[in-house]
Motif scaffolding. Structure first.
Motif, short mmCIF file in Angstrom:
data_model
loop_
_atom_site.label_atom_id
_atom_site.label_comp_id
_atom_site.label_asym_id
_atom_site.label_seq_id
_atom_site.Cartn_x
_atom_site.Cartn_y
_atom_site.Cartn_z
N MET A 1 0.70 -1.38 0.02
CA MET A 1 0.01 0.11 -0.03
C MET A 1 0.96 1.36 0.01
N ASN A 2 1.89 1.29 0.86
CA ASN A 2 2.62 2.42 0.90
C ASN A 2 3.77 2.59 -0.33
N ASP A 3 3.85 1.43 -0.91
CA ASP A 3 4.73 1.56 -2.32
C ASP A 3 3.91 2.15 -3.10
N ASP A 4 2.59 1.87 -3.38
CA ASP A 4 1.59 2.19 -4.39
C ASP A 4 1.52 3.69 -4.42
N LYS A 5 1.48 4.22 -2.94
CA LYS A 5 1.09 5.55 -2.93
C LYS A 5 2.45 6.41 -3.14
N ARG A 6 3.71 5.81 -3.05
CA ARG A 6 4.95 6.42 -3.48
C ARG A 6 4.92 6.40 -4.98
N ALA A 7 4.54 5.42 -5.52
CA ALA A 7 4.77 5.31 -7.15
C ALA A 7 3.69 6.35 -7.70
N ARG A 8 2.73 6.60 -7.15
CA ARG A 8 1.54 7.56 -7.39
C ARG A 8 1.82 9.03 -7.56
N MET A 9 2.66 9.27 -6.28
CA MET A 9 3.20 10.44 -6.06
C MET A 9 4.54 10.87 -6.73
N SER A 10 5.47 9.88 -7.07
CA SER A 10 6.16 10.12 -8.15
C SER A 10 6.22 10.19 -9.27
N ALA A 11 5.02 9.63 -9.73
CA ALA A 11 4.28 9.72 -11.13
C ALA A 11 3.72 11.11 -11.44
N MET A 12 2.96 11.73 -10.28
CA MET A 12 2.35 13.05 -10.31
C MET A 12 3.56 14.01 -10.32
N ILE A 13 4.64 13.78 -9.38
CA ILE A 13 5.74 14.92 -9.48
C ILE A 13 6.12 14.78 -10.80
N SER A 14 6.62 13.57 -11.45
CA SER A 14 7.11 13.62 -12.84
C SER A 14 6.19 14.41 -13.81
N TYR A 15 4.56 14.29 -13.66
CA TYR A 15 3.82 14.88 -14.45
C TYR A 15 3.87 16.49 -14.49
#
Length: 178
Positions: A1-15
């Motif tokens: 769950m924590n990794d999923d949130k990190r992945a979403r945040m990383s994708a959002m930051i890149s976007y």
């Protein structure tokens, strides 16, 4: 769950960084992108709440539209008379209730005074005829009850007296007991 949130945040930051680069032609550092992501996240939550409130407001507006009727008047005099016609029944009711309360309280106090007077004077019934029939004269600022000596034939209640010389008393006939 924590990794999923990190992945979403990383994708959002890149976007966000890519969006900024396309719009302004400059690269954005990671901390600025994180701040923008946080701000965007908070604005998204606020936008959802605002939409819910707007929908609720529209529903309330629809319910009020059917229940409120506006009244338009041609002059100030007409509007004044309308307001007077609406409020006068209530004002009259309050006025009448006020008068009734005043009357009740004043007569109640008067009744209490008379009741207290009657309790204090237990023999008041015996003195009624004397008070009703008695002759009063004022001399030198003093009121006197005027009585005449009784005739042996009859007694006029409250107007005559008999003097008992042995006891040195004055007897005033008040009423005949049944």
């Amino acid at each position: 769950m924590n990794d999923d949130k990190r992945a979403r945040m990383s994708a959002m930051i890149s976007y966000i960084q890519a969006e900024y680069l396309m719009k302004y032609g400059m690269e954005m550092d990671e901390w600025s992108a994180i701040n923008f992501a946080e701000i965007r996240e908070h604005f998204t939550a606020m936008r959802k709440e605002l939409n819910v409130n707007l929908l609720e407001s529209k529903k309330l507006q629809q319910t009020f539209k059917g229940s409120i009727s506006s009244v338009n008047f041609a002059s100030d005099k007409q509007s004044f008379l309308h307001g007077l016609g609406v409020s006068i029944p209530y004002a009259v009711c309050v006025l009448v209730l006020g008068f009734l309360c005043y009357y009740y309280l004043s007569t109640f106090k008067m009744y209490q005074g008379i009741s207290r007077y009657v309790k204090d004077l237990k023999n008041i019934e015996s003195y009624q005829d004397l008070v009703r029939e008695g002759n009063i004269r004022t001399q030198n600022g003093v009121e006197f009850l005027i009585l005449k000596p009784a005739k042996p034939a009859g007694n006029t209640f409250g107007r005559v007296y008999e003097f008992d010389g042995k006891r040195k008393e004055v007897h005033v006939p008040l009423r005949r007991l049944k």
